[in-house]
Design a protein around this motif. Structure first.
Motif, PDB file in Angstrom:
ATOM      1  N   ASN A  14       0.830  -1.199   0.000  1.00 26.05           N
ATOM      2  CA  ASN A  14       0.000   0.000   0.000  1.00 26.05           C
ATOM      3  C   ASN A  14       0.867   1.252   0.000  1.00 26.05           C
ATOM      4  OD1 ASN A  14      -2.535   1.561   0.497  1.00 26.05           O
ATOM      5  ND2 ASN A  14      -1.412   2.072   2.349  1.00 26.05           N
ATOM      6  N   ARG A  15       1.706   1.390   1.022  1.00 26.46           N
ATOM      7  CA  ARG A  15       2.580   2.559   1.117  1.00 26.46           C
ATOM      8  C   ARG A  15       3.871   2.244   0.389  1.00 26.46           C
ATOM      9  NH1 ARG A  15       2.442   6.964   4.300  1.00 26.46           N
ATOM     10  NH2 ARG A  15       0.785   6.130   5.613  1.00 26.46           N
ATOM     11  N   GLY A  35       7.450   3.958   8.458  1.00 25.85           N
ATOM     12  CA  GLY A  35       6.984   2.669   8.983  1.00 25.85           C
ATOM     13  C   GLY A  35       7.996   1.554   8.765  1.00 25.85           C
ATOM     14  N   GLY A  36       7.826   0.503   9.558  1.00 30.42           N
ATOM     15  CA  GLY A  36       8.782  -0.607   9.562  1.00 30.42           C
ATOM     16  C   GLY A  36       8.850  -1.346   8.231  1.00 30.42           C
ATOM     17  N   MET A  37       7.694  -1.593   7.636  1.00 32.69           N
ATOM     18  CA  MET A  37       7.682  -2.343   6.377  1.00 32.69           C
ATOM     19  C   MET A  37       8.455  -1.581   5.302  1.00 32.69           C
ATOM     20  SD  MET A  37       6.227  -2.491   3.165  1.00 32.69           S
ATOM     21  CE  MET A  37       4.825  -1.402   3.254  1.00 32.69           C
ATOM     22  N   TYR A  98      -8.478   0.979   2.728  1.00 31.09           N
ATOM     23  CA  TYR A  98      -7.413   1.293   3.697  1.00 31.09           C
ATOM     24  C   TYR A  98      -7.974   1.546   5.095  1.00 31.09           C
ATOM     25  CZ  TYR A  98      -3.490   3.924   5.761  1.00 31.09           C
ATOM     26  OH  TYR A  98      -2.483   4.378   6.581  1.00 31.09           O
ATOM     27  N   ASN A 103      -7.190  -0.967   8.069  1.00 31.03           N
ATOM     28  CA  ASN A 103      -6.809  -0.374   9.353  1.00 31.03           C
ATOM     29  C   ASN A 103      -7.816  -0.612  10.461  1.00 31.03           C
ATOM     30  OD1 ASN A 103      -4.459   0.517   8.286  1.00 31.03           O
ATOM     31  ND2 ASN A 103      -5.087   2.662   8.075  1.00 31.03           N
ATOM     32  N   TRP A 107      -6.193  -4.862  10.863  1.00 28.20           N
ATOM     33  CA  TRP A 107      -5.181  -4.460  11.855  1.00 28.20           C
ATOM     34  C   TRP A 107      -5.681  -4.729  13.281  1.00 28.20           C
ATOM     35  CZ3 TRP A 107      -0.199  -2.426  11.550  1.00 28.20           C
ATOM     36  CH2 TRP A 107       0.309  -1.872  12.728  1.00 28.20           C
ATOM     37  N   ASP A 162       1.764  -7.476   3.324  1.00 22.13           N
ATOM     38  CA  ASP A 162       0.846  -7.034   4.363  1.00 22.13           C
ATOM     39  C   ASP A 162      -0.649  -7.254   4.131  1.00 22.13           C
ATOM     40  OD1 ASP A 162       1.779  -6.323   6.819  1.00 22.13           O
ATOM     41  OD2 ASP A 162       2.513  -4.381   6.182  1.00 22.13           O
ATOM     42  N   TYR A 163      -1.384  -6.910   5.210  1.00 17.33           N
ATOM     43  CA  TYR A 163      -2.825  -7.147   5.311  1.00 17.33           C
ATOM     44  C   TYR A 163      -3.629  -6.290   4.337  1.00 17.33           C
ATOM     45  CZ  TYR A 163      -1.834  -3.032   8.028  1.00 17.33           C
ATOM     46  OH  TYR A 163      -1.361  -1.807   8.398  1.00 17.33           O
ATOM     47  N   HIS A 164      -3.048  -5.221   3.812  1.00 16.65           N
ATOM     48  CA  HIS A 164      -3.791  -4.442   2.814  1.00 16.65           C
ATOM     49  C   HIS A 164      -4.023  -5.285   1.568  1.00 16.65           C
ATOM     50  CE1 HIS A 164      -0.907  -1.804   4.996  1.00 16.65           C
ATOM     51  NE2 HIS A 164      -1.977  -1.045   5.150  1.00 16.65           N
ATOM     52  N   HIS A 186       3.761  -8.293   7.944  1.00 22.87           N
ATOM     53  CA  HIS A 186       4.638  -7.559   8.865  1.00 22.87           C
ATOM     54  C   HIS A 186       3.961  -7.362  10.219  1.00 22.87           C
ATOM     55  CE1 HIS A 186       7.645  -6.361   5.777  1.00 22.87           C
ATOM     56  NE2 HIS A 186       6.609  -6.602   4.998  1.00 22.87           N
ATOM     57  N   THR A 187       2.773  -7.885  10.359  1.00 23.45           N
ATOM     58  CA  THR A 187       2.006  -7.776  11.603  1.00 23.45           C
ATOM     59  C   THR A 187       1.986  -9.140  12.294  1.00 23.45           C
ATOM     60  OG1 THR A 187       0.041  -8.393  10.385  1.00 23.45           O
ATOM     61  CG2 THR A 187       0.461  -6.035  10.635  1.00 23.45           C
ATOM     62  N   ARG A 304       4.867   5.401  16.712  1.00 22.19           N
ATOM     63  CA  ARG A 304       3.754   6.148  16.150  1.00 22.19           C
ATOM     64  C   ARG A 304       2.648   6.117  17.198  1.00 22.19           C
ATOM     65  NH1 ARG A 304       1.978   3.833  10.847  1.00 22.19           N
ATOM     66  NH2 ARG A 304       2.042   1.893  11.998  1.00 22.19           N
ATOM     67  N   ARG A 342      -2.568   7.645  11.309  1.00 23.18           N
ATOM     68  CA  ARG A 342      -3.948   7.251  10.964  1.00 23.18           C
ATOM     69  C   ARG A 342      -5.022   8.110  11.624  1.00 23.18           C
ATOM     70  NH1 ARG A 342      -2.670   0.804  11.598  1.00 23.18           N
ATOM     71  NH2 ARG A 342      -0.777   0.902  10.356  1.00 23.18           N
TER      72      ARG A 342
HETATM   73  C1  G6P Z   1       3.470  -0.610  10.392  1.00 23.08           C
HETATM   74  C2  G6P Z   1       3.506  -2.071  10.132  1.00 23.08           C
HETATM   75  C3  G6P Z   1       3.461  -2.377   8.662  1.00 23.08           C
HETATM   76  C4  G6P Z   1       2.352  -1.613   7.961  1.00 23.08           C
HETATM   77  C5  G6P Z   1       2.412  -0.170   8.298  1.00 23.08           C
HETATM   78  C6  G6P Z   1       1.240   0.572   7.725  1.00 23.08           C
HETATM   79  O1  G6P Z   1       4.672  -0.028  10.004  1.00 23.08           O
HETATM   80  O2  G6P Z   1       4.673  -2.647  10.675  1.00 23.08           O
HETATM   81  O3  G6P Z   1       3.218  -3.734   8.566  1.00 23.08           O
HETATM   82  O4  G6P Z   1       2.405  -1.812   6.583  1.00 23.08           O
HETATM   83  O5  G6P Z   1       2.388  -0.024   9.695  1.00 23.08           O
HETATM   84  O6  G6P Z   1       1.219   1.862   8.223  1.00 23.08           O
HETATM   85  P1  G6P Z   1       0.459   3.027   7.484  1.00 23.08           P
HETATM   86  O7  G6P Z   1       0.956   4.253   8.123  1.00 23.08           O
HETATM   87  O8  G6P Z   1       0.852   2.907   6.051  1.00 23.08           O
HETATM   88  O9  G6P Z   1      -0.985   2.789   7.705  1.00 23.08           O
END
Ligand code: G6P
Length: 494
Positions: A14-15, A35-37, A98, A103, A107, A162-164, A186-187, A304, A342
């Protein structure tokens, strides 16, 4: 050096690694995705680009991103880095997928965040969002199929994140049988009893979507195990579990296809991070923070403002530390960096409010003319975060649940004071850092306060030994290797 021909590696998330904005004069300015991913994947993919052709497909997130996507639908290469293709997804579809599904439902499920007497409630509104989620996944699968078709040396590898994008692996498989497909979570993954809060058809579709991949990756054994349990309990799939081996977790046979399920813990590119932390802006922040805290012991957290990060209980624990161990009053400062996240979701706005409120209470209760017990800052500032890692005596990482948590790994790598790490046992990182961290139950505020005290009083020699161990582990799991391991596992899959 190898003369192997360059193969095509596609990443979808997604990102993306970059997002654009408009400057005052209307020109485009680019900034890095957070973000980590994104940080792990950027680093891993930069290494992969030395021997393979890479393309990162992501959603256009801002108006400027959409403008870029329209001008240059075939992809762009900002700052000479990994090439990126942004998908111009209609804003309504994007928001449903999203905010409405990824989310606020997936999530929350994987991090087990629902206030279950009241939430979730799946009605007609959720169904509209779900339709958007399906359509959003179709867009990504179509773009991946199109790019894979153009590979000079097939088969292409598609790494879906990821879950997206839980449905995209299955959709891509249906479009192109030749692509090697990996999905990476990544979750955490929720255990079956919690996962089954999802409507039955959605619970089934998400698992079936991931099982469209040849390889499904997770950051920790626990999350891979929960995924296997869900495949068995929800789908009745044929599940095999590996109890030995270097990270392999098992395999799932379903609808005539087998998916390898594996564990790939993610660490940090230590040389690159250390080099960044030696730059002038970080030095300046480190000096300013040291000045502001006047030689006191520092407890640092960097997150965050995210419900799963457990900031409220972390602040409660600090309050308890000051209340029950008065010897620390005036001797310690808590630097809490809680960056915006978010804010479209009401739960996140309310949570941010609560964080502010507790911070105010702590400073009112304990603050004196020359001591501010807690410095809370919500402005995202990467060099300042690196500076805080360098000068922390104690690093607090206490998430309710977390896929991995890179701060727990970056802190010890950067530490100039051999920081002690107080770490939630519910973070994926605990699986690799347990020996040298002080592990806590994130719901136990008193135990977290005790661990802070233990960390503050730990001998210098013990801190040195533990911090060096933490840094060595984090550095051994560098993103370049993390990605290379996934690619070789994917290419070796039957
Ligand atoms: C964290 C999770 C990632 C996820 C990201 C999305 O960094 O570790 O797995 O993709 O959040 O964050 P965002 O800000 O794009 O909603």
């Amino acid at each position: 050096m190898t003369d192997d021909p360059r193969r095509l590696v596609l990443v979808a998330s997604n990102r993306g690694p970059v997002s654009f904005g408009f400057a005052a004069d209307g020109s485009l300015i680019s900034r890095r995705g957070g973000g980590g991913m994104v940080s792990g994947m950027t680093s891993g993919l930069t290494a992969a680009a030395r021997h393979d052709d890479v393309l990162w497909i992501c959603a256009a997130l801002s108006d400027a991103d959409r403008a870029v996507a329209r001008q240059d639908p075939g992809g762009t290469r900002p700052d000479g880095e990994v090439p990126v293709r942004m998908l111009d997804i209609p804003p309504r579809m994007f928001s449903g997928a999203y905010n409405g599904v990824a989310n606020s439902v997936l999530w929350f499920t994987h991090h087990m965040l629902f206030d279950t007497p009241n939430q979730p409630r799946f009605g007609p509104r959720f169904r509209q969002h779900w339709d958007s989620y399906v359509a959003y996944n179709e867009r990504f699968a179509a773009a991946l199929a199109e790019e894979a078709a153009a590979a000079v040396l097939p088969p292409a590898s598609a790494l879906i994140q990821d879950y997206h994008l839980a449905l995209a692996p299955r959709l891509l498989r249906e479009a192109r049988l030749d692509v090697r497909i990996a999905h990476f979570s990544h979750t955490p993954w929720a255990p079956p009893a919690y996962y089954r809060l999802l409507p039955d058809d959605v619970a089934g579709a998400v698992l079936d979507g991931v099982l469209g991949a040849d390889h499904a990756g997770f950051l920790a054994r626990r999350w891979a195990g929960a995924f296997l349990d869900c495949c068995e309990a929800v789908l009745g799939a044929d599940v095999e579990r590996d109890c030995t081996g270097d990270g392999a977790a098992g395999r799932v046979a379903y609808r005539g296809h087998t998916t390898e399920v594996a564990v790939h813990p993610l660490g940090v590119d230590a040389p690159a991070l250390r080099a960044r932390a030696r730059e002038y802006d970080v030095e300046a922040h480190a000096a300013a923070l040291a000045e502001a805290t006047r030689g006191r012991k520092l407890i640092v957290r960097i997150d965050r403002t995210e419900l799963s990060k457990n900031i409220v209980r972390g602040l409660d624990a600090y309050r308890e530390l000051l209340a029950t161990r008065p010897q620390w009053r005036g001797q310690v400062t808590h630097l809490a960096f809680a960056y915006p996240s978010r804010s479209e979701l009401a739960e996140y706005r309310a949570y941010t409010e609560r964080v502010h409120e507790i911070a105010r209470e702590i400073n009112e209760e304990f603050g004196t003319d020359d001591w501010e017990p807690l410095i809370l800052d919500l402005k995202d500032d990467y060099p300042r975060s690196l500076a805080a890692c360098r000068i922390a005596d104690v690093l607090l990482v206490n998430p309710i649940r977390d896929g991995m948590n890179l701060v727990a790994e970056e802190g010890p790598i950067l530490s100039g004071r051999a920081c002690a790490l107080v770490l939630s046992r519910e973070a994926g990182a605990a699986a690799v850092l347990a020996d040298n961290a002080l592990l806590v139950n994130p719901f136990d505020v008193s135990a977290t306060a005790d661990a802070m005290h233990e960390a503050l009083t730990m001998s210098a020699a013990e801190r040195q030994r533990r911090c060096a161990g933490l840094a060595a582990t984090a550095a051994s799991l560098a993103p370049g290797r993390w990605l290379a391991d996934q690619l070789s596992a994917l290419r070796a899959a039957p």
